[in-house]
Write a protein that holds these residues in place. Structure first.
Motif, PDB file in Angstrom:
ATOM      1  N   ILE A  96     -10.686  -9.333   1.548  1.00 39.07           N
ATOM      2  CA  ILE A  96      -9.243  -9.070   1.640  1.00 39.07           C
ATOM      3  C   ILE A  96      -8.555 -10.138   0.811  1.00 39.07           C
ATOM      4  N   SER A  97      -7.714  -9.721  -0.096  1.00 37.82           N
ATOM      5  CA  SER A  97      -6.909 -10.667  -0.857  1.00 37.82           C
ATOM      6  C   SER A  97      -5.450 -10.245  -0.789  1.00 37.82           C
ATOM      7  N   VAL A  98      -4.586 -11.223  -0.713  1.00 35.17           N
ATOM      8  CA  VAL A  98      -3.154 -10.966  -0.626  1.00 35.17           C
ATOM      9  C   VAL A  98      -2.464 -11.681  -1.782  1.00 35.17           C
ATOM     10  N   ILE A  99      -1.806 -10.922  -2.623  1.00 33.09           N
ATOM     11  CA  ILE A  99      -1.035 -11.483  -3.737  1.00 33.09           C
ATOM     12  C   ILE A  99       0.435 -11.202  -3.460  1.00 33.09           C
ATOM     13  N   SER A 100       1.219 -12.244  -3.409  1.00 33.58           N
ATOM     14  CA  SER A 100       2.641 -12.076  -3.098  1.00 33.58           C
ATOM     15  C   SER A 100       3.497 -12.568  -4.259  1.00 33.58           C
ATOM     16  N   ASP A 101       4.563 -11.852  -4.491  1.00 27.91           N
ATOM     17  CA  ASP A 101       5.543 -12.215  -5.514  1.00 27.91           C
ATOM     18  C   ASP A 101       6.883 -12.360  -4.796  1.00 27.91           C
ATOM     19  N   ILE A 102       7.330 -13.596  -4.616  1.00 23.76           N
ATOM     20  CA  ILE A 102       8.565 -13.878  -3.881  1.00 23.76           C
ATOM     21  C   ILE A 102       9.741 -13.823  -4.847  1.00 23.76           C
ATOM     22  N   SER A 103      10.759 -13.090  -4.480  1.00 16.84           N
ATOM     23  CA  SER A 103      11.940 -12.988  -5.331  1.00 16.84           C
ATOM     24  C   SER A 103      12.594 -14.351  -5.494  1.00 16.84           C
ATOM     25  N   GLU A 104      13.309 -14.516  -6.610  1.00 17.25           N
ATOM     26  CA  GLU A 104      13.965 -15.794  -6.864  1.00 17.25           C
ATOM     27  C   GLU A 104      14.978 -16.123  -5.782  1.00 17.25           C
ATOM     28  N   ALA A 105      15.574 -15.107  -5.195  1.00 18.10           N
ATOM     29  CA  ALA A 105      16.537 -15.310  -4.108  1.00 18.10           C
ATOM     30  C   ALA A 105      15.840 -15.599  -2.776  1.00 18.10           C
ATOM     31  N   LEU A 106      14.506 -15.506  -2.763  1.00 17.35           N
ATOM     32  CA  LEU A 106      13.692 -15.797  -1.577  1.00 17.35           C
ATOM     33  C   LEU A 106      13.934 -14.810  -0.435  1.00 17.35           C
ATOM     34  N   ASP A 107      14.491 -13.653  -0.745  1.00 21.47           N
ATOM     35  CA  ASP A 107      14.834 -12.709   0.321  1.00 21.47           C
ATOM     36  C   ASP A 107      13.847 -11.554   0.443  1.00 21.47           C
ATOM     37  N   ALA A 108      12.814 -11.533  -0.399  1.00 22.59           N
ATOM     38  CA  ALA A 108      11.832 -10.459  -0.317  1.00 22.59           C
ATOM     39  C   ALA A 108      10.498 -10.952  -0.864  1.00 22.59           C
ATOM     40  N   ALA A 109       9.415 -10.472  -0.228  1.00 18.77           N
ATOM     41  CA  ALA A 109       8.062 -10.766  -0.695  1.00 18.77           C
ATOM     42  C   ALA A 109       7.391  -9.449  -1.061  1.00 18.77           C
ATOM     43  N   ASN A 110       7.233  -9.218  -2.348  1.00 15.33           N
ATOM     44  CA  ASN A 110       6.520  -8.031  -2.804  1.00 15.33           C
ATOM     45  C   ASN A 110       5.027  -8.342  -2.765  1.00 15.33           C
ATOM     46  N   THR A 111       4.334  -7.692  -1.855  1.00 19.39           N
ATOM     47  CA  THR A 111       2.982  -8.092  -1.490  1.00 19.39           C
ATOM     48  C   THR A 111       1.984  -6.997  -1.790  1.00 19.39           C
ATOM     49  N   THR A 112       0.889  -7.378  -2.424  1.00 16.98           N
ATOM     50  CA  THR A 112      -0.213  -6.462  -2.688  1.00 16.98           C
ATOM     51  C   THR A 112      -1.432  -6.924  -1.896  1.00 16.98           C
ATOM     52  N   VAL A 113      -1.934  -6.041  -1.044  1.00 15.61           N
ATOM     53  CA  VAL A 113      -3.146  -6.332  -0.280  1.00 15.61           C
ATOM     54  C   VAL A 113      -4.305  -5.628  -0.967  1.00 15.61           C
ATOM     55  N   ILE A 114      -5.262  -6.422  -1.431  1.00 13.08           N
ATOM     56  CA  ILE A 114      -6.429  -5.894  -2.139  1.00 13.08           C
ATOM     57  C   ILE A 114      -7.599  -5.868  -1.162  1.00 13.08           C
ATOM     58  N   VAL A 115      -8.188  -4.691  -1.012  1.00 14.21           N
ATOM     59  CA  VAL A 115      -9.280  -4.507  -0.060  1.00 14.21           C
ATOM     60  C   VAL A 115     -10.513  -4.023  -0.818  1.00 14.21           C
ATOM     61  N   LYS A 116     -11.619  -4.738  -0.636  1.00  9.85           N
ATOM     62  CA  LYS A 116     -12.899  -4.306  -1.194  1.00  9.85           C
ATOM     63  C   LYS A 116     -13.841  -3.989  -0.051  1.00  9.85           C
ATOM     64  N   THR A 117     -14.534  -2.882  -0.167  1.00  4.71           N
ATOM     65  CA  THR A 117     -15.379  -2.407   0.923  1.00  4.71           C
ATOM     66  C   THR A 117     -16.759  -2.026   0.407  1.00  4.71           C
ATOM     67  N   SER A 118     -17.646  -1.825   1.353  1.00  3.36           N
ATOM     68  CA  SER A 118     -18.962  -1.284   1.053  1.00  3.36           C
ATOM     69  C   SER A 118     -19.312  -0.297   2.151  1.00  3.36           C
ATOM     70  N   GLY A 119     -19.936   0.817   1.802  1.00  8.69           N
ATOM     71  CA  GLY A 119     -20.310   1.800   2.804  1.00  8.69           C
ATOM     72  C   GLY A 119     -19.402   3.006   2.803  1.00  8.69           C
ATOM     73  N   GLU A 120     -19.422   3.751   3.903  1.00  3.45           N
ATOM     74  CA  GLU A 120     -18.719   5.030   3.993  1.00  3.45           C
ATOM     75  C   GLU A 120     -17.713   4.993   5.138  1.00  3.45           C
ATOM     76  N   TYR A 121     -16.492   5.434   4.855  1.00  2.00           N
ATOM     77  CA  TYR A 121     -15.455   5.519   5.882  1.00  2.00           C
ATOM     78  C   TYR A 121     -14.439   6.588   5.468  1.00  2.00           C
ATOM     79  N   HIS A 122     -13.578   6.963   6.380  1.00  2.00           N
ATOM     80  CA  HIS A 122     -12.605   8.030   6.102  1.00  2.00           C
ATOM     81  C   HIS A 122     -11.267   7.479   5.642  1.00  2.00           C
ATOM     82  N   HIS A 123     -10.756   6.465   6.360  1.00  2.00           N
ATOM     83  CA  HIS A 123      -9.472   5.882   5.959  1.00  2.00           C
ATOM     84  C   HIS A 123      -9.413   4.423   6.408  1.00  2.00           C
ATOM     85  N   ALA A 124      -8.512   3.711   5.783  1.00  2.00           N
ATOM     86  CA  ALA A 124      -8.313   2.289   6.082  1.00  2.00           C
ATOM     87  C   ALA A 124      -6.876   2.066   6.505  1.00  2.00           C
ATOM     88  N   CYS A 125      -6.678   1.156   7.454  1.00  2.00           N
ATOM     89  CA  CYS A 125      -5.337   0.784   7.897  1.00  2.00           C
ATOM     90  C   CYS A 125      -5.121  -0.698   7.678  1.00  2.00           C
TER      91      CYS A 125
END
Length: 848
Positions: A200-229
Motif C-alpha cells: 500500500i502506498s499513499v501519495i498526497s498532493d496538498i494544495s498551496e492553500a492547505l485546504d485539500a489533500a489530493n490523495t492517490t492510494v496505490i495497491v499492489k496485490t497477488s492472487g485472486e479476488y473480486h473487489h477491493a475496498c
C-alpha cells in the motif's frame, strides 16, 4: 483465516568454506542461541564462543577471517495446505546468496538492498520444509569483481566495496571497524493465501492553500479476488473516506480528496496526526480475503531555492506546510555494526534522544543502510524530518550494465517503501561522490545528460538519471538532490545548495571561533571529535593499565587519520589541561567539542533572518551516533550516553535562544595582541564590542525584557549592565544590540537573559573570552548541587563558572548538563528517577 504468515526464526548456521579456519568447515550445524527472526554471522559466532567480542580491545582485527569465509544458514518451517498460493518473501539478504528450498535452488541474490517474493507452492510439502541460504564472502566477491575490471578511487574502506551493493561501512570507515558480515539481516516469511496485498502506498498532493489533500492510494496485490475496498480513518478514528473497486489488475489506484486535512508538522511546529489507510480484498460473496493498513501523515514539503536579498546565490531551505524551517539536526549512521542486534526499543531511545535534544532532522547517511521500517515510523510519530541518502558514499563508483540494472531495482523498491513516510522530505544521490571527483580533478559538463556512463565519472548515470527517475516516478512530490554536498560551480560553493564544512578538523583546520566565516546555505556536515563516557571506554578496554588516553587500545578505537594531532591541536589551542588521566582528558575533549559545536549552531542560526534572507537554513552535525564503542565525532556514544555537546546543541537549538558575539574573539583566539584601534593587548585596557540577538523558531512573536551583564570572571563583579524591552520576531533571528562598546581591563564574561513579564527566565546565554585556556577563576568558587525534591537538581554558585557537569552513578539522565552558571541564579535541572537527598557529583572547568 485470511492468510497464513510464518516468520522464519530459530536459524542454524555453519561455515561452508574457509581458507584459514578448517575446524569450522564441516557438516555440523550450530543452532543460534537466540530466536530472533534476523541474524548475522559475527554475533552468532560470539554466542557460540568461537570468536571474541569484536568490539573489545583489538578483537576486530582477530576476526577478519570471518568476512573471507562462506557461510550457510538454514531454518525449518511447517507448511499446511489449504490456500491457492504460497510465497517465500525475503525482505533482505546480505549480500551474495544462493537460496535452496528442500534442496531446490529458488533464488540468487547480489544486492543487500533488494527484497524478493518467490512463488513456492509447487515446492513445499505438508509438514516440515527446509530453507537453506548459502552466503558467499562479499569481500572475496568484491575483490573478484574489482580484479576483473579496475580499481576505482575512494575515501574510506577497501576499494573493492564500490563494486558491491552492500552496506559500505562494513568495509571500515574513519569512525568504524572493518567487519564484513552476512546473514538474513531482514525477515524471511512464508505467506500462504488466496489473495494478498503486497504493497500500500499513499501519495498526497496538498494544495498551496492547505485546504485539500489530493490523495492517490496505490495497491499492489497477488492472487485472486473480486473487489477491493479502501478505507481512510481520520487521526481521531472517524471515517474520512471509503471506496470499493472491482478487480481489474494486480495494480490498483484509488483517488480521494480529503477536505481540510489535519496536517503533520515537525515536532517544534505542530502536531503529528496520522491517517490510517486500510485496504481489504473480498470474494464476490463479500468474504474477506486480506487486509493491510498503513499510518500516513499528510504534509506539504518543499525545498526552496530562491534568490536572496543582499547576498549572492540562492536559498536552500525546507518548507513544511508553507512554514520555512531552520533545520537543526544530526547525521545518522547505522547504530550498530551488526544492526540485527538493535531492538525496536533501541530505535525508540535514539529517536527520542534526538527529539529531546531539539533536533529537527536526521540525515540517513549514504554509506550505511536504508533504515528499517521502525526508524521511519518513529520519525513520523515524533515529528523528525528525514534527509534520505541513496546508499553511495565517498567513492568513484563504477558503471556496468548489471550494476545499473541492480541499482534501478534498488531505487524503485526503496522509494516505494519509504514514500509512505511523511518524515522523508528529501532524497540525495550520494554522499561526497561529487566532492571526491573534484578532488581528483575530473572535469565534467553539468549540462551533459547523455552517455554519462562513458565519462570519467560514470556514476553520474546513477545520480543524474536512474535515481531521480525513480523518485519522479514513485514519489513525485519529494525533492531530489544530486548529491551531498552539491550546489554551485563546486561542492564547496557556500552560496548554492548544501556544503560539508570540514575546514574545522579536516582541511585547513580552522579555529572553531571562525565558524561564522565558514557558513553555507545549508551545512549538512560539520563536526568535532570527543571521547565517550568513561564507562564506555572501560567497556572496550579490558586492562586497567590501558585505560588512559594514549594507550594502544584507546588509539585503536579511534579510526580517524591523524586524530592524535588534530584532537590535541584543538584542545591545546583552547582548553587548559592540568592532567592527562582518562577522566581529565575525557572532560577536556567533551568540553571542547561542546564549545565548538555550540558556537557553530549559534553563528549559523543568527543568519536565519526572515523572508528573502534565509542566508543559512540548516546545520546537521556529524554525527549523532556510533556503530560501536569508540572515540568519534558522535554527540552520543554507542550506549546512548550523551556527551556534553549533545546538551550544548540542545540549548542552541531550543525554540527560543539568545546569541552573543564579541568582535575580539578571533584575535584573542590567536593569543596575539589585537591590531584594531579599539582593541588593546592583554594587561592593559580593552574595549569589547558585543552583538546580542535572539532566535525564535515559533510562529508567534515574543516580548520580554533583555538583561545584559558584563561580569569580571575572577571577582564576579558586574562591570557594566543594561536592560531594555525587546520584541522578537517570529521564525527568524532578531538583533537587539550591535557593536556595544564596553571598556574593561579584565577577562569579562557577557551574560544575557530574557525575562517574561513575571520575571521568569525565558532564555539565557553567556559568552566568555577566547581562548578559554587563559581564564582564571576565583579560588573560592563553590558550586552546589542539591536534590531538594524528587526528580530535580538545584544548582547554585557564588562566582561565574564554566561548564558545570552533573553526574550520578547509574542510569540517571539530566535534561541539561555542561552549562554555565552565575551568582544569584538558581538553575533547576530535571533528573527523572532521582530521589530527594541523592548525592550528585559536580565537575566544572578548571576545578582543582
Amino acid at each position: 483465516m485470511l492468510t497464513k504468515l510464518t516468520v522464519l526464526s530459530s536459524w542454524s548456521w555453519r561455515c561452508a568454506k574457509s581458507s584459514t579456519h578448517k575446524e569450522l568447515v564441516n557438516d555440523r550445524w550450530t543452532a543460534c542461541s537466540h530466536s530472533r527472526a534476523t541474524t548475522q554471522i559475527h554475533p552468532d559466532l560470539v554466542d557460540a564462543g568461537l570468536i571474541p567480542e569484536p568490539f573489545v580491545d583489538a578483537n576486530d582485527l582477530r576476526v577478519q577471517w570471518v568476512g573471507e569465509a562462506d557461510w550457510e544458514y538454514r531454518a525449518t518451517f511447517e507448511y499446511s495446505p489449504g490456500f491457492k498460493f504460497t510465497d517465500l518473501v525475503f525482505e533482505g539478504l546480505d549480500t551474495f546468496t544462493t537460496v535452496y528450498l528442500n534442496d531446490v535452488k529458488i533464488l540468487e541474490t547480489d544486492n543487500m538492498f533488494h527484497s524478493h517474493r518467490v512463488p513456492v507452492k509447487d515446492l513445499v510439502t505438508e509438514g516440515d520444509n527446509f530453507l537453506r541460504i548459502y552466503f558467499y564472502s562479499a569481500l572475496l566477491k568484491a575483490r573478484e569483481l574489482e580484479g576483473a575490471n579496475k580499481r576505482m578511487s575512494l575515501w574510506n574502506g577497501e576499494s573493492c566495496r564500490l563494486y558491491v551493493r552492500k552496506a559500505q561501512y562494513h568495509f571500515g570507515w574513519d569512525w568504524g571497524p572493518t567487519l564484513v558480515t552476512c546473514g538474513p539481516y531482514k525477515e524471511v516469511k512464508l505467506e500462504s493465501y488466496d489473495a494478498t496485498i503486497t504493497e500500500i502506498s499513499v501519495i498526497s498532493d496538498i494544495s498551496e492553500a492547505l485546504d485539500a489533500a489530493n490523495t492517490t492510494v496505490i495497491v499492489k496485490t497477488s492472487g485472486e479476488y473480486h473487489h477491493a475496498c479502501v478505507q481512510v480513518l481520520s487521526p481521531d478514528g472517524s471515517l474520512a473516506k471509503s471506496e470499493c473497486v472491482s478487480y481489474s489488475d494486480q495494480f490498483q489506484e484509488v483517488k480521494f480528496t480529503l477536505e481540510r486535512p489535519e496536517l503533520w508538522y515537525p515536532h517544534k511546529y505542530g502536531a503529528q496526526p496520522l491517517y490510517q489507510f486500510t485496504v481489504k480484498l473480498f470474494t464476490s460473496s463479500n468474504h474477506e480475503l486480506a487486509k493491510l493498513s498503513r499510518s500516513v501523515g499528510l504534509r506539504r514539503a518543499r525545498v526552496v531555492e530562491s534568490p536572496l536579498i543582499g547576498q549572492p546565490g540562492t536559498s536552500f531551505y525546507f518548507e513544511i506546510n508553507n512554514v520555512p524551517i531552520f533545520v537543526a539536526g544530526s547525521n545518522w549512521i547505522p547504530a550498530h555494526s551488526f544492526h540485527t542486534l538493535l531492538t525496536a526499543e533501541d530505535y525508540y531511545s535514539w529517536i527520542k534522544l534526538a527529539v529531546d535534544g531539539n533536533q529537527d532532522m536526521l540525515r540517513v547517511w549514504g554509506g550505511g543502510i536504508y533504515e528499517l521500517d521502525v526508524f521511519y515510523q518513529l520519525c513520523d510519530k515524533f515529528g523528525v524530518l528525514v534527509w534520505q541518502d541513496f546508499m553511495f558514499a565517498c567513492g568513484l563508483y563504477p558503471h556496468t550494465p548489471d550494476l545499473a540494472k541492480s541499482i534501478t531495482i534498488e531505487a524503485e523498491q526503496q522509494v516505494s517503501r519509504l514514500r509512505n513516510h511523511c518524515s522523508v522530505v528529501i532524497y540525495t544521490g550520494n554522499n561526497e561522490d561529487y566532492q571526491l571527483a573534484e578532488s581528483l580533478d575530473i572535469k565534467w559538463d553539468r549540462r551533459q545528460k547523455h552517455g554519462l556512463s562513458e565519462t570519467e565519472f560514470p556514476a553520474r548515470e546513477y545520480y543524474e538519471r536512474i535515481l531521480p527517475m525513480a523518485v519522479r516516478k514513485l514519489s513525485p512530490n519529494t525533492f531530489y538532490h544530486f548529491g551531498s554536498p552539491y550546489g554551485g560551480d563546486t561542492t564547496h560553493d557556500p552560496t548554492v545548495g548544501d556544503i560539508h564544512q570540514w575546514n574545522v578538523w579536516h582541511g585547513t583546520q580552522e579555529k572553531y571561533q571562525n565558524w561564522n566565516q565558514l557558513a553555507g546555505r545549508f551545512v549538512s556536515e560539520f563536526g568535532m571529535q570527543a571521547f565517550p563516557n568513561i564507562e564506555t571506554v572501560k567497556s572496550f578496554v579490558t586492562e586497567a593499565s590501558s585505560q588512559h588516553p594514549q594507550s594502544e587500545i584507546v588509539d585503536h578505537h579511534n579510526k580517524a587519520d591523524g586524530f592524535e594531532r588534530r584532537l590535541a591541536l584543538y584542545i591545546m589551542e583552547n582548553i587548559k589541561i592540568d592532567s592527562m588521566d582518562l577522566a581529565s582528558w575525557t572532560y577536556a575533549t567533551q568540553f571542547m567539542q561542546a564549545e565548538c559545536l555550540a558556537y557553530a549552531y549559534r553563528c549559523w542560526r543568527r543568519e536565519w533572518k526572515g523572508k528573502g534572507k534565509e542566508y543559512v537554513a540548516g546545520a546537521l552535525v556529524w554525527q549523532l551516533n556510533d556503530c560501536w564503542p569508540t572515540i568519534s565525532w558522535a554527540t552520543c556514544d554507542f550506549y546512548l550516553r550523551p556527551k556534553l555537546a549533545y546538551y550544548a546543541i540542545k540549548r542552541e537549538s531550543s525554540p527560543l535562544s539568545l546569541g552573543i558575539y564579541r568582535d575580539d574573539r578571533d584575535k584573542r583566539a590567536s593569543g596575539r595582541p589585537a591590531k584594531s584601534d579599539t582593541l588593546y593587548a592583554y594587561g592593559s585596557q580593552k574595549l569589547l564590542s558585543v552583538d546580542v540577538w535572539a532566535v525564535n523558531s515559533s510562529l508567534s512573536p515574543v516580548q520580554g525584557r533583555l538583561m545584559v551583564e558584563f561580569i569580571e570572571v575572577f571577582s564576579g563583579k558586574i562591570v557594566f549592565e543594561l536592560q531594555q524591552d525587546v520584541d522578537i520576531l517570529a521564525n527568524q533571528s532578531t538583533q537587539f544590540l550591535a557593536d556595544v562598546p564596553v571598556p574593561t581591563d579584565c577577562h569579562t564574561v557577557v551574560y544575557v537573559r530574557l525575562l517574561d513579564t513575571s520575571g521568569s527566565v525565558l532564555a539565557r546565554a553567556s559568552d566568555w573570552p577566547q581562548p578559554l585556556k587563559y581564564l582564571s577563576f576565583n579560588p573560592g568558587l563553590n558550586v552546589a548541587a542539591e536534590v531538594k525534591e524528587d526528580g530535580f537538581v538545584t544548582v547554585t554558585t557564588n562566582y561565574p563558572v564554566k561548564c558545570v557537569v552533573l553526574d550520578v552513578p547509574g542510569a540517571t539522565t539530566f535534561d541539561d548538563n555542561g552549562f554555565d552558571a552565575f551568582e544569584g541564579d538558581t538553575i533547576v535541572v530535571k533528573a527523572p528517577g532521582l530521589a530527594k537527598g541523592s548525592l550528585v557529583r559536580v565537575e566544572y572547568y578548571q576545578r582543582k
